[in-house]
Design an enzyme around this catalytic site. Structure first.
Site, PDB file in Angstrom:
ATOM      1  N   TRP A 163       0.796  -1.219   0.000  1.00 28.99           N
ATOM      2  CA  TRP A 163       0.000   0.000   0.000  1.00 28.99           C
ATOM      3  C   TRP A 163       0.834   1.278   0.000  1.00 28.99           C
ATOM      4  CZ3 TRP A 163       1.840   2.505   4.126  1.00 28.99           C
ATOM      5  CH2 TRP A 163       2.357   1.733   5.174  1.00 28.99           C
ATOM      6  N   ASN A 164       2.115   1.217   0.361  1.00 26.66           N
ATOM      7  CA  ASN A 164       2.849   2.470   0.548  1.00 26.66           C
ATOM      8  C   ASN A 164       3.177   3.175  -0.768  1.00 26.66           C
ATOM      9  OD1 ASN A 164       4.671   0.277   0.132  1.00 26.66           O
ATOM     10  ND2 ASN A 164       6.367   1.526   0.877  1.00 26.66           N
ATOM     11  N   ALA A 188      -4.165  -6.375  -5.750  1.00 25.04           N
ATOM     12  CA  ALA A 188      -4.054  -4.976  -5.352  1.00 25.04           C
ATOM     13  C   ALA A 188      -4.011  -4.887  -3.831  1.00 25.04           C
ATOM     14  CB  ALA A 188      -5.246  -4.181  -5.888  1.00 25.04           C
ATOM     15  N   PRO A 189      -3.213  -3.987  -3.266  1.00 27.40           N
ATOM     16  CA  PRO A 189      -3.165  -3.863  -1.802  1.00 27.40           C
ATOM     17  C   PRO A 189      -4.534  -3.482  -1.259  1.00 27.40           C
ATOM     18  CG  PRO A 189      -2.061  -2.011  -2.865  1.00 27.40           C
ATOM     19  CD  PRO A 189      -2.343  -3.005  -3.939  1.00 27.40           C
ATOM     20  N   GLY A 240       7.089  -6.435  -0.048  1.00 28.32           N
ATOM     21  CA  GLY A 240       6.386  -6.487   1.225  1.00 28.32           C
ATOM     22  C   GLY A 240       7.344  -6.651   2.386  1.00 28.32           C
ATOM     23  N   SER A 241       6.801  -7.075   3.495  1.00 33.48           N
ATOM     24  CA  SER A 241       7.597  -7.234   4.706  1.00 33.48           C
ATOM     25  C   SER A 241       8.384  -8.540   4.669  1.00 33.48           C
ATOM     26  CB  SER A 241       6.693  -7.223   5.942  1.00 33.48           C
ATOM     27  OG  SER A 241       5.899  -8.394   5.978  1.00 33.48           O
ATOM     28  N   GLU A 262      11.305  -8.187  -2.944  1.00 32.13           N
ATOM     29  CA  GLU A 262      11.835  -6.906  -2.487  1.00 32.13           C
ATOM     30  C   GLU A 262      11.191  -6.647  -1.149  1.00 32.13           C
ATOM     31  OE1 GLU A 262      11.697  -3.364  -1.242  1.00 32.13           O
ATOM     32  OE2 GLU A 262      10.610  -2.854  -3.073  1.00 32.13           O
ATOM     33  N   LEU A 263      11.963  -6.849  -0.086  1.00 36.81           N
ATOM     34  CA  LEU A 263      11.406  -6.862   1.263  1.00 36.81           C
ATOM     35  C   LEU A 263      11.847  -5.621   2.044  1.00 36.81           C
ATOM     36  CD1 LEU A 263      11.897 -10.693   1.899  1.00 36.81           C
ATOM     37  CD2 LEU A 263       9.958  -9.495   0.856  1.00 36.81           C
ATOM     38  N   CYS A 296      10.374   1.766   1.969  1.00 34.28           N
ATOM     39  CA  CYS A 296      11.307   0.688   2.268  1.00 34.28           C
ATOM     40  C   CYS A 296      12.758   1.115   2.089  1.00 34.28           C
ATOM     41  CB  CYS A 296      10.999  -0.537   1.415  1.00 34.28           C
ATOM     42  SG  CYS A 296      11.063  -0.217  -0.366  1.00 34.28           S
TER      43      CYS A 296
END
Length: 495
Positions: A163-164, A188-189, A240-241, A262-263, A296
């Protein structure tokens, strides 16, 4: 209507259809369930989006399979043309797309517009890369044998974006997939889905064939598991995380699917004594609090030589004090709200932990009192920070800037490499030797020297250590959407 006049009540003029996009059609969930999407600045509901059922996801997977069967046969020039037209359409509607993003995600509209244009750059860049997926011929041991190497599309892709940066991070997955000849199912987020759904509008406008791009909305655990476990999906791409990345990588491993991750990050900023300290501090403050620190790759841990630390801190605080917090639609706002009440609470906990263990709040430290609604948090500067504090070891993903000091080069590098993260890092110095040595010794995937703006379509974006693997952007970004096929051809007798 000006940006500052756009209210939640005007959303119907801006938002895309509040539906999923499957096989070229807009559709509700098969059981009718929905979830509301709220404006984080006002806490008002913008609209509701469908919660995909298993049947909905199966339909999206079938569409992706059919779409891939057709799209993989499209010429590189055809794929390039579609992507170029998508880039043009996005730029043409940048103002509307930016307002949609501000409504659902909260960032100031100027920052949102910059993200929309960066998203268009992704489609533009991969319009070129679509025509540059090169194979090769290899001379073998025998003169009657021809060795051919060809890169082909990997297959249908399951893509997950957060979402960011709901526009850019979706674009980084859609554009290379389409360029390579793949189809894609994008989740989609759920917190900010409309920026991604706008790409479905664009796909319709430019005539992307049905099934090549499918966008679903739903509860992330259920959607991700169903998509990744399907034999249709041959590649998984996540931004994401770290915990989510670990879980999705495990799911993908059971089907031997290609994965790019890509975390999270916790980027160190090394400020050496020969740096332009005032410029470094000003640039660092503006960069740190972009998107309320929910980035991030954000400058995140400020590691400053002790001889210039007080000057750096004073200028940093001065620049932070000038930032205006507020609704991203208002003129002159620099810092919007955090995404949720939970995110704001997590940021407050990190500040309280640091202060409880001896850190000093030089500015901010709590939610601003003037806002009765919205998930706002004052940009915060902490000093007297120790390396073992949570704020130095956990990705803050919020507007907190911890400042600590170092004495020598080796100590700076050790502090910079002290976390398991390895996405980005930054170096401020006027010495070329220091710049090269520091950038090479930082254990990260990307380094910025004397600036923070390093994300761009033409360069590879990604990390090392727990920050993930694989790259998005640059010529490297299309690699993981292809597989390499080798053909050995035995010729007959010379005529």
């Amino acid at each position: 209507m000006t940006t500052s006049q756009v209210g939640d009540q005007d959303r119907s003029e801006l938002l895309p259809r509040t539906a999923m996009f499957i096989d070229g059609e807009w559709c509700a969930a098969s059981d009718g369930r929905t979830r509301s999407v709220d404006n984080p600045a006002t806490e008002a509901t913008l609209a509701s989006v469908p919660l995909a059922t298993a049947a909905d996801l199966d339909r999206a997977l079938a569409a992706a399979a059919d779409g891939f069967a057709r799209w993989r046969r499209a010429s590189a020039w055809e794929r390039s043309d579609v992507l170029r037209r998508m880039a043009f359409a996005i730029r043409e509607q940048a103002d509307r797309f930016a307002l949609v993003m501000t409504l659902e995600q909260g960032k100031p509209v100027a920052q949102a517009r910059g993200e929309v244009l960066a998203s268009a750059d992704q489609f533009d860049w991969y319009a070129d890369e679509a025509r540059r997926i090169y194979g090769r011929t290899v001379d073998g041991h025998r003169t009657d044998t021809r060795i051919l190497v060809r890169r082909e599309p990997v297959g249908p892709v399951a893509a997950f974006a957060p979402w960011n940066f709901p526009s850019l991070l979706s674009a980084r997955k859609i554009a290379p997939a389409v360029a390579a000849g793949c189809s894609v199912v994008v989740m989609a987020p759920i917190e900010a889905p409309f920026s991604t759904l706008l790409f479905a509008e664009v796909a319709e406008q430019v005539g992307l064939p049905a099934g090549v791009l499918n966008i679903v909305t739903g509860e992330p655990p259920a959607v991700s598991r169903h998509l990744i476990e399907s034999p249709v999906i041959r590649k998984v791409s996540l931004t994401g995380s770290v915990p989510v990345g670990v879980e999705l990588a495990k799911l993908a491993a059971t089907g031997m699917k290609t994965v790019s991750m890509e975390l999270g990050g916790h980027a160190p900023v090394l400020v050496f004594p020969d740096a332009d300290v005032r410029r470094a501090a000003t640039v660092a403050a503006l960069g740190k609090f972009r998107n309320a620190g929910q980035v991030c790759i954000a400058a995140s841990r400020f590691i400053v030589h002790e001889s210039v630390s007080e000057e750096f801190t004073e200028v940093f605080v001065e620049a932070t004090r000038k930032l205006r917090v507020g609704d991203g639609r208002a003129d002159g706002v620099d810092v919007g709200p955090l995404s949720t009440a939970g995110r704001r609470a997590a940021v407050q906990e990190l500040v309280e932990d640091a202060v409880g263990r001896g850190a000093t709040v030089r500015f901010g430290g709590s939610a601003p009192e003037e806002f009765q609604v919205g998930y706002f948090f004052t940009p915060t500067v902490l000093t007297d920070v120790e390396p073992d504090m949570r704020v130095m070891n956990e990705e803050p993903f919020g507007p907190i800037a911890p400042i600590t000091t170092f004495v020598g080069f080796d100590e700076a590098i050790a502090l910079g490499n002290a976390t398991p993260y390895g996405l980005g890092g930054f170096v401020f110095t006027e010495d070329l030797t220091t710049a090269f040595r520091a950038s090479e010794e930082l254990e990260v995937g990307m380094v910025g020297v004397n600036h923070l703006t390093i994300a761009t379509a033409e360069a590879p974006f990604g990390g090392v250590k727990v920050s993930g693997y694989g790259r998005e952007g640059g010529t490297e970004g299309i690699d993981s959407y292809t597989v390499t096929k080798y053909t050995s051809m035995l010729l007959g007798e010379r005529p």
